[in-house]
Design a protein around this motif. Sequence first.
Motif, PDB file in Angstrom:
ATOM      1  N   SER A  80       0.952  -1.087   0.079  1.00 10.84           N
ATOM      2  CA  SER A  80       0.059  -0.095   0.058  1.00 10.84           C
ATOM      3  C   SER A  80       0.843   1.235   0.068  1.00 10.84           C
ATOM      4  O   SER A  80       0.474   2.396  -0.612  1.00 10.84           O
ATOM      5  N   GLY A  81       2.043   1.160   0.571  1.00 12.69           N
ATOM      6  CA  GLY A  81       2.906   2.353   0.715  1.00 12.69           C
ATOM      7  C   GLY A  81       3.473   2.583  -1.035  1.00 12.69           C
ATOM      8  O   GLY A  81       3.558   3.874  -1.058  1.00 12.69           O
ATOM      9  N   LEU A  82       3.834   1.647  -1.465  1.00 10.77           N
ATOM     10  CA  LEU A  82       4.235   1.902  -2.973  1.00 10.77           C
ATOM     11  C   LEU A  82       2.999   2.397  -3.919  1.00 10.77           C
ATOM     12  O   LEU A  82       3.312   3.277  -4.442  1.00 10.77           O
ATOM     13  N   SER A  83       1.857   1.835  -3.579  1.00 11.81           N
ATOM     14  CA  SER A  83       1.028   2.403  -4.435  1.00 11.81           C
ATOM     15  C   SER A  83       0.416   3.856  -4.155  1.00 11.81           C
ATOM     16  O   SER A  83       0.320   4.536  -5.090  1.00 11.81           O
ATOM     17  N   ALA A  84       0.838   4.225  -2.832  1.00 10.39           N
ATOM     18  CA  ALA A  84       0.465   5.423  -2.420  1.00 10.39           C
ATOM     19  C   ALA A  84       1.649   6.484  -2.767  1.00 10.39           C
ATOM     20  O   ALA A  84       1.460   7.623  -3.299  1.00 10.39           O
ATOM     21  N   ALA A  85       2.851   5.948  -2.751  1.00  8.40           N
ATOM     22  CA  ALA A  85       3.988   6.755  -3.266  1.00  8.40           C
ATOM     23  C   ALA A  85       4.197   6.941  -4.780  1.00  8.40           C
ATOM     24  O   ALA A  85       4.742   7.900  -5.125  1.00  8.40           O
ATOM     25  N   ALA A  86       3.466   5.933  -5.395  1.00  6.35           N
ATOM     26  CA  ALA A  86       3.549   6.088  -6.969  1.00  6.35           C
ATOM     27  C   ALA A  86       2.917   7.587  -7.476  1.00  6.35           C
ATOM     28  O   ALA A  86       3.357   8.016  -8.323  1.00  6.35           O
ATOM     29  N   SER A  87       1.979   7.733  -6.652  1.00  2.00           N
ATOM     30  CA  SER A  87       1.212   8.922  -7.175  1.00  2.00           C
ATOM     31  C   SER A  87       1.951  10.303  -6.850  1.00  2.00           C
ATOM     32  O   SER A  87       1.238  11.261  -7.258  1.00  2.00           O
ATOM     33  N   ARG A  88       2.896  10.386  -6.282  1.00  5.54           N
ATOM     34  CA  ARG A  88       3.598  11.562  -5.835  1.00  5.54           C
ATOM     35  C   ARG A  88       4.270  12.293  -6.901  1.00  5.54           C
ATOM     36  O   ARG A  88       4.636  13.312  -6.866  1.00  5.54           O
ATOM     37  N   SER A  89       4.971  11.599  -7.924  1.00  5.87           N
ATOM     38  CA  SER A  89       5.590  11.966  -9.151  1.00  5.87           C
ATOM     39  C   SER A  89       4.864  11.746 -10.333  1.00  5.87           C
ATOM     40  O   SER A  89       4.880  10.436 -10.563  1.00  5.87           O
ATOM     41  N   ASP A  90       5.091  12.579 -11.376  1.00  5.16           N
ATOM     42  CA  ASP A  90       4.556  12.219 -12.705  1.00  5.16           C
ATOM     43  C   ASP A  90       5.596  11.791 -13.450  1.00  5.16           C
ATOM     44  O   ASP A  90       5.644  11.218 -14.488  1.00  5.16           O
ATOM     45  N   ALA A  91       7.017  12.395 -13.134  1.00  6.79           N
ATOM     46  CA  ALA A  91       8.108  12.099 -13.931  1.00  6.79           C
ATOM     47  C   ALA A  91       8.655  10.496 -13.482  1.00  6.79           C
ATOM     48  O   ALA A  91       9.162  10.186 -14.648  1.00  6.79           O
ATOM     49  N   ILE A  92       8.362  10.074 -12.773  1.00  3.08           N
ATOM     50  CA  ILE A  92       8.572   8.751 -12.457  1.00  3.08           C
ATOM     51  C   ILE A  92       7.399   7.645 -12.601  1.00  3.08           C
ATOM     52  O   ILE A  92       6.556   7.556 -11.660  1.00  3.08           O
ATOM     53  N   ASP A  93       7.491   6.714 -13.609  1.00  4.86           N
ATOM     54  CA  ASP A  93       6.300   5.950 -13.796  1.00  4.86           C
ATOM     55  C   ASP A  93       6.634   4.636 -12.973  1.00  4.86           C
ATOM     56  O   ASP A  93       7.346   3.844 -13.194  1.00  4.86           O
ATOM     57  N   LEU A  94       5.767   4.692 -11.924  1.00  8.20           N
ATOM     58  CA  LEU A  94       5.533   3.307 -11.146  1.00  8.20           C
ATOM     59  C   LEU A  94       4.355   2.578 -11.263  1.00  8.20           C
ATOM     60  O   LEU A  94       3.742   2.068 -10.272  1.00  8.20           O
ATOM     61  N   SER A  95       3.517   3.082 -12.378  1.00 11.88           N
ATOM     62  CA  SER A  95       1.962   2.588 -12.272  1.00 11.88           C
ATOM     63  C   SER A  95       2.164   1.106 -12.317  1.00 11.88           C
ATOM     64  O   SER A  95       1.026   0.620 -11.847  1.00 11.88           O
ATOM     65  N   GLU A  96       2.868   0.409 -13.229  1.00 12.19           N
ATOM     66  CA  GLU A  96       2.807  -1.029 -13.319  1.00 12.19           C
ATOM     67  C   GLU A  96       3.089  -1.642 -11.929  1.00 12.19           C
ATOM     68  O   GLU A  96       2.769  -2.723 -11.692  1.00 12.19           O
ATOM     69  N   ALA A  97       4.279  -1.074 -11.261  1.00  9.10           N
ATOM     70  CA  ALA A  97       4.491  -1.557 -10.177  1.00  9.10           C
ATOM     71  C   ALA A  97       3.410  -1.486  -9.040  1.00  9.10           C
ATOM     72  O   ALA A  97       3.162  -2.243  -8.172  1.00  9.10           O
ATOM     73  N   ALA A  98       2.749  -0.303  -9.006  1.00 10.24           N
ATOM     74  CA  ALA A  98       1.551   0.148  -8.068  1.00 10.24           C
ATOM     75  C   ALA A  98       0.580  -0.801  -8.289  1.00 10.24           C
ATOM     76  O   ALA A  98      -0.235  -1.380  -7.485  1.00 10.24           O
ATOM     77  N   ARG A  99       0.187  -1.062  -9.712  1.00 13.28           N
ATOM     78  CA  ARG A  99      -0.895  -1.999 -10.119  1.00 13.28           C
ATOM     79  C   ARG A  99      -0.765  -3.368  -9.564  1.00 13.28           C
ATOM     80  O   ARG A  99      -1.720  -3.907  -9.061  1.00 13.28           O
ATOM     81  N   LEU A 100       0.461  -3.784  -9.801  1.00 15.28           N
ATOM     82  CA  LEU A 100       0.889  -5.236  -9.393  1.00 15.28           C
ATOM     83  C   LEU A 100       0.707  -5.359  -7.827  1.00 15.28           C
ATOM     84  O   LEU A 100       0.407  -6.504  -7.448  1.00 15.28           O
ATOM     85  N   ALA A 101       1.194  -4.191  -7.265  1.00 15.11           N
ATOM     86  CA  ALA A 101       1.276  -4.405  -5.713  1.00 15.11           C
ATOM     87  C   ALA A 101      -0.069  -4.327  -5.216  1.00 15.11           C
ATOM     88  O   ALA A 101      -0.653  -5.110  -4.567  1.00 15.11           O
ATOM     89  N   GLU A 102      -1.059  -3.584  -5.904  1.00 18.14           N
ATOM     90  CA  GLU A 102      -2.390  -3.448  -5.537  1.00 18.14           C
ATOM     91  C   GLU A 102      -3.244  -4.762  -5.661  1.00 18.14           C
ATOM     92  O   GLU A 102      -4.166  -5.261  -5.110  1.00 18.14           O
ATOM     93  N   ALA A 103      -2.665  -5.634  -6.823  1.00 16.76           N
ATOM     94  CA  ALA A 103      -3.445  -6.686  -7.224  1.00 16.76           C
ATOM     95  C   ALA A 103      -2.851  -7.866  -6.392  1.00 16.76           C
ATOM     96  O   ALA A 103      -3.552  -9.078  -6.262  1.00 16.76           O
TER      97      ALA A 103
END
Length: 107
Positions: A80-103
């Motif tokens: 949950s920390g990774l998915s919350a931290a992924a929304s902090r910056s648009d320049a770093i794309d953590l969308s796939e990691a956050a999606r997999l972590a949430e799943a």
Amino acid sequence: MVLVAGVTAASLLMSGAPVGLAALGAAILILPPWLVLAGVACWVVLLKMKSGRTRATADDEADVLRGLAAELAAGASLRSGLSAAASRSDAIDLSEAARLAEAGMPM
């Protein structure tokens, strides 16, 4: 000529080529060369402009890591920390990691 262009595009798509490459292959067969060259030049310029806007800096990375540390310090799990931290910056794309972590996928 249109039939040949369609067959070319279809064969490129069936072989796994990206849609843009299949469209380019069909356009080369149908359109005049100068028009294809102008289209490719515009495409390259747009891609360069798009990639130039989202360059990650050390500050962006630090913001994401500080956000992850704050989430973990507050008692959040790593997922949950990774998915919350992924929304902090648009320049770093953590969308796939956050999606997999949430799943709930394994790390």
